[in-house]
Write a protein that holds these residues in place. Structure first.
Motif, PDB file in Angstrom:
ATOM      1  N   ALA A 188      -7.752  10.810   3.603  1.00 52.68           N
ATOM      2  CA  ALA A 188      -6.591  10.597   2.271  1.00 52.68           C
ATOM      3  C   ALA A 188      -6.068   9.554   2.311  1.00 52.68           C
ATOM      4  O   ALA A 188      -6.980   8.897   1.272  1.00 52.68           O
ATOM      5  CB  ALA A 188      -5.599  11.572   1.925  1.00 52.68           C
ATOM      6  N   GLY A 189      -5.610   8.666   3.676  1.00 53.65           N
ATOM      7  CA  GLY A 189      -4.724   7.497   2.980  1.00 53.65           C
ATOM      8  C   GLY A 189      -5.570   6.070   2.730  1.00 53.65           C
ATOM      9  O   GLY A 189      -5.617   5.280   2.248  1.00 53.65           O
ATOM     10  N   HIS A 200       1.245  -1.205  -0.578  1.00 61.98           N
ATOM     11  CA  HIS A 200      -0.079  -0.298   0.034  1.00 61.98           C
ATOM     12  C   HIS A 200       0.815   1.594  -0.233  1.00 61.98           C
ATOM     13  O   HIS A 200       0.824   1.986   0.582  1.00 61.98           O
ATOM     14  CB  HIS A 200      -0.913  -0.184   1.529  1.00 61.98           C
ATOM     15  CG  HIS A 200      -1.834  -1.335   1.243  1.00 61.98           C
ATOM     16  ND1 HIS A 200      -2.872  -1.650   0.822  1.00 61.98           N
ATOM     17  CD2 HIS A 200      -2.017  -2.332   2.409  1.00 61.98           C
ATOM     18  CE1 HIS A 200      -3.059  -2.849   1.143  1.00 61.98           C
ATOM     19  NE2 HIS A 200      -2.579  -3.066   2.060  1.00 61.98           N
ATOM     20  N   CYS A 216      -8.858   6.938   1.655  1.00 60.43           N
ATOM     21  CA  CYS A 216      -9.710   6.941   0.985  1.00 60.43           C
ATOM     22  C   CYS A 216      -9.358   6.592  -0.554  1.00 60.43           C
ATOM     23  O   CYS A 216      -9.752   5.452  -0.849  1.00 60.43           O
ATOM     24  CB  CYS A 216      -9.978   8.156   0.547  1.00 60.43           C
ATOM     25  SG  CYS A 216     -11.306   9.173   1.565  1.00 60.43           S
ATOM     26  N   ALA A 217      -8.119   6.580  -0.257  1.00 60.69           N
ATOM     27  CA  ALA A 217      -6.937   6.110  -1.550  1.00 60.69           C
ATOM     28  C   ALA A 217      -6.397   4.550  -1.555  1.00 60.69           C
ATOM     29  O   ALA A 217      -6.161   3.668  -2.346  1.00 60.69           O
ATOM     30  CB  ALA A 217      -5.619   6.952  -1.394  1.00 60.69           C
ATOM     31  N   HIS A 218      -6.284   4.465  -0.508  1.00 61.47           N
ATOM     32  CA  HIS A 218      -6.445   2.426   0.058  1.00 61.47           C
ATOM     33  C   HIS A 218      -7.887   1.879  -0.780  1.00 61.47           C
ATOM     34  O   HIS A 218      -7.504   0.549  -1.162  1.00 61.47           O
ATOM     35  CB  HIS A 218      -6.497   2.307   1.121  1.00 61.47           C
ATOM     36  CG  HIS A 218      -6.802   1.129   1.558  1.00 61.47           C
ATOM     37  ND1 HIS A 218      -5.500   0.475   1.726  1.00 61.47           N
ATOM     38  CD2 HIS A 218      -7.647   0.056   1.886  1.00 61.47           C
ATOM     39  CE1 HIS A 218      -6.068  -1.547   2.263  1.00 61.47           C
ATOM     40  NE2 HIS A 218      -7.040  -1.043   2.072  1.00 61.47           N
ATOM     41  N   ILE A 273      -9.385   3.073  -2.857  1.00 63.73           N
ATOM     42  CA  ILE A 273     -10.087   3.789  -4.260  1.00 63.73           C
ATOM     43  C   ILE A 273      -9.039   1.818  -4.944  1.00 63.73           C
ATOM     44  O   ILE A 273      -9.672   1.768  -6.128  1.00 63.73           O
ATOM     45  CB  ILE A 273      -9.518   4.289  -4.721  1.00 63.73           C
ATOM     46  CG1 ILE A 273     -10.731   5.527  -4.283  1.00 63.73           C
ATOM     47  CG2 ILE A 273      -8.990   4.708  -6.149  1.00 63.73           C
ATOM     48  CD1 ILE A 273      -9.842   7.158  -4.107  1.00 63.73           C
ATOM     49  N   PHE A 274      -7.795   2.411  -4.356  1.00 65.66           N
ATOM     50  CA  PHE A 274      -7.014   1.101  -5.038  1.00 65.66           C
ATOM     51  C   PHE A 274      -7.376  -0.307  -4.726  1.00 65.66           C
ATOM     52  O   PHE A 274      -7.127  -1.350  -5.977  1.00 65.66           O
ATOM     53  CB  PHE A 274      -5.057   1.613  -4.631  1.00 65.66           C
ATOM     54  CG  PHE A 274      -4.981   2.290  -4.808  1.00 65.66           C
ATOM     55  CD1 PHE A 274      -4.501   2.742  -5.915  1.00 65.66           C
ATOM     56  CD2 PHE A 274      -4.183   3.056  -3.883  1.00 65.66           C
ATOM     57  CE1 PHE A 274      -4.222   3.780  -6.986  1.00 65.66           C
ATOM     58  CE2 PHE A 274      -3.054   4.536  -4.398  1.00 65.66           C
ATOM     59  CZ  PHE A 274      -3.312   5.092  -5.562  1.00 65.66           C
ATOM     60  N   LEU A 317       0.997   8.912   0.367  1.00 66.00           N
ATOM     61  CA  LEU A 317      -0.216  10.271   0.391  1.00 66.00           C
ATOM     62  C   LEU A 317      -0.723  10.864   2.015  1.00 66.00           C
ATOM     63  O   LEU A 317      -0.373  12.109   2.258  1.00 66.00           O
ATOM     64  CB  LEU A 317      -1.430   9.853  -0.305  1.00 66.00           C
ATOM     65  CG  LEU A 317      -2.842  10.979  -0.943  1.00 66.00           C
ATOM     66  CD1 LEU A 317      -2.038  11.718  -1.075  1.00 66.00           C
ATOM     67  CD2 LEU A 317      -4.388   9.641  -0.986  1.00 66.00           C
ATOM     68  N   THR A 318      -1.317   9.815   2.515  1.00 67.21           N
ATOM     69  CA  THR A 318      -0.767   9.991   4.036  1.00 67.21           C
ATOM     70  C   THR A 318       0.179  10.812   4.875  1.00 67.21           C
ATOM     71  O   THR A 318      -0.273  11.557   5.561  1.00 67.21           O
ATOM     72  CB  THR A 318      -0.835   8.840   4.676  1.00 67.21           C
ATOM     73  OG1 THR A 318      -2.125   7.432   4.368  1.00 67.21           O
ATOM     74  CG2 THR A 318      -1.319   8.088   6.397  1.00 67.21           C
ATOM     75  N   GLU A 327       1.256   3.407  -2.218  1.00 70.88           N
ATOM     76  CA  GLU A 327       1.122   5.034  -2.529  1.00 70.88           C
ATOM     77  C   GLU A 327       0.084   5.398  -1.078  1.00 70.88           C
ATOM     78  O   GLU A 327      -0.107   6.975  -1.146  1.00 70.88           O
ATOM     79  CB  GLU A 327       0.564   4.439  -4.279  1.00 70.88           C
ATOM     80  CG  GLU A 327       0.443   4.542  -5.374  1.00 70.88           C
ATOM     81  CD  GLU A 327       1.074   2.859  -5.211  1.00 70.88           C
ATOM     82  OE1 GLU A 327       0.822   2.128  -4.081  1.00 70.88           O
ATOM     83  OE2 GLU A 327       1.972   2.310  -6.095  1.00 70.88           O
ATOM     84  N   SER A 328      -1.083   4.897  -0.992  1.00 70.89           N
ATOM     85  CA  SER A 328      -1.724   5.072   0.193  1.00 70.89           C
ATOM     86  C   SER A 328      -0.997   5.335   1.440  1.00 70.89           C
ATOM     87  O   SER A 328      -1.433   6.793   1.759  1.00 70.89           O
ATOM     88  CB  SER A 328      -2.886   3.636   0.515  1.00 70.89           C
ATOM     89  OG  SER A 328      -3.204   3.745  -0.727  1.00 70.89           O
TER      90      SER A 328
END
Length: 413
Positions: A387-388, A358, A390-392, A394-395, A364-365, A360-361
């Motif tokens: 943010a992290g 993870h 949400c990104a997690h 989404i991925f 971002l966090t 990218e997540s």
């Protein structure tokens, strides 16, 4: 039955003596020094703007010290984990900006309502269920983002007072290489010695006064409940408790979150009439006691937690005296010793955050948290976590969709 309890207490006492170490006691000392040196200045500022008397200010410091001491000592001993609590620093910042708008008794009422809401979040287990769904890499990245500023402060202090800071950094590096468990205490002693030689240790401002707790009967106004109670609850849960749980998780401690939140919330509720605006899980200072700077063996770091709790209780007896004592140290000394003590925590958090699928997540966090942004009065740790997460998801959703498509294509004749 009573004999059995005495036997258990005696066994715990012997285990505590066996597990104690100089490094754990130093970690507790540094942790509480950092906890008092900076945040108490915010307390003083808020008290001045609110027009509090010296007695009310002293009672406030006593209440948050007592609450932090009882919960830190009790929870660390019960779970055998370095559970470090403190007062809500973001909450104090909130008070600086808005407390003057409300009567003191209304503010006390708001403290009670905020503590009650936090206690309910702990009792119902809602907070724990939410935290269990967040990947460990994201909470580690959030912690790294929170701690990054303290690493920067070491070198900003170097620019401001190089004569004091350079010997401290060199001492830390040399001792870390030769006697790693004593790196922080050696650095602290060099810093204090340097401050004395440079005549930068101003003990003339230290005032020795004992505290007398002041009870204030709460009153409740809709304005204070909306303007203070709810925001105080939000910033305490997001900026402090969420980060505090993240610290414990990043070091492998699986202590259940709900009892910790319940204990701190209930303690805040009891002490609110004496001025306590909120007791919560610590983040920055907790990282000092949970890292290997405290002890190589994670199972023995609870000693640092118990020592920190005892120090909190001792500090609280002096009320404002302790604030004047820590104010005697050069600001740079506090920033450097705190930052150096957190080096291993920053390194460990970044490693855990990036050594995962993870990345990218987590990145971002880390970036959002480290940016220091504040939106709607809520700090960057919360927004970094959001943010992290949400990104997690989404991925994760994208990966699951691609996996589903691949399976479907394989099954097509």
């Amino acid at each position: 039955m009573l004999a059995k309890e005495f036997s258990r207490i005696d066994q715990f006492r012997k285990q505590l003596v066996q597990d104690s170490s100089v490094s754990s006691l130093v970690a507790a000392l540094v942790s509480t020094m950092v906890g008092y040196a900076g945040p108490l200045l915010i307390i003083f500022q808020a008290a001045k703007l609110a027009g509090l008397t010296d007695e009310q200010l002293s009672s406030w410091i006593w209440a948050i010290s007592l609450g932090s001491g009882i919960t830190t000592l009790g929870l660390s001993a019960w779970y055998r984990v370095p559970v470090i609590t403190a007062w809500s620093t973001p909450g104090a910042v909130l008070l600086v900006s808005s407390w003057s708008q409300y009567a003191y008794s209304d503010a006390i009422g708001a403290f009670i309502v905020s503590a009650l809401l936090i206690t309910l979040l702990g009792v119902t287990g809602l907070f724990s269920r939410v935290m269990d769904k967040i990947p460990g890499s994201i909470t580690a990245a959030m912690l790294a983002g929170v701690l990054l500023k303290f690493g920067f402060d070491v070198f900003l202090s170097l620019q401001a007072l190089p004569v004091l800071v350079i010997p401290m950094i060199l001492t830390y590096l040399a001792t870390k290489r030769l006697l790693p468990r004593y790196a922080v205490i050696a650095t602290l002693l060099v810093g204090i010695g340097g401050a004395i030689i440079m005549n930068r240790l101003d003990l003339s401002s230290v005032q020795m006064t004992m505290v007398t707790p002041v009870w204030t009967t709460p009153s409740f106004s809709l304005d204070a409940l909306i303007g203070l109670a709810i925001p105080l609850c939000i910033v305490t849960m997001t900026a402090q408790n969420a980060t505090g749980i993240g610290v414990l998780r990043s070091y492998g401690y699986k202590t259940p979150a709900s009892p910790l939140i319940t204990a701190t919330g209930f303690t805040s509720l009891i002490l609110a009439p004496f001025g306590a605006h909120g007791i919560n899980l610590a983040a920055i200072t907790a990282a000092i006691c949970t890292s290997e700077e405290s002890h190589k063996n994670p199972d023995k770091r609870y000693v640092a937690g118990m020592a920190a709790g005892i120090l909190y209780l001792l500090y609280g007896l002096g009320g404002a005296t302790i604030a004047s004592f820590f104010g005697a140290f050069p600001k740079e000394l506090i920033l450097v010793i705190g930052g150096l003590a957190l080096f291993s925590s920053i390194s460990a958090s970044l490693t855990q955050a990036m050594d995962t699928q993870h990345k990218e997540s987590a990145l971002l966090t880390f970036l959002v948290t480290a940016s220091g942004i504040t939106i709607a009065g809520i700090g960057s740790a919360f927004w970094g976590l959001i943010a992290g997460v949400c990104a997690h998801y989404i991925f994760t959703a994208s990966f699951q969709r691609q996996k589903g498509v691949a399976k479907a294509s394989q099954g097509t004749p």
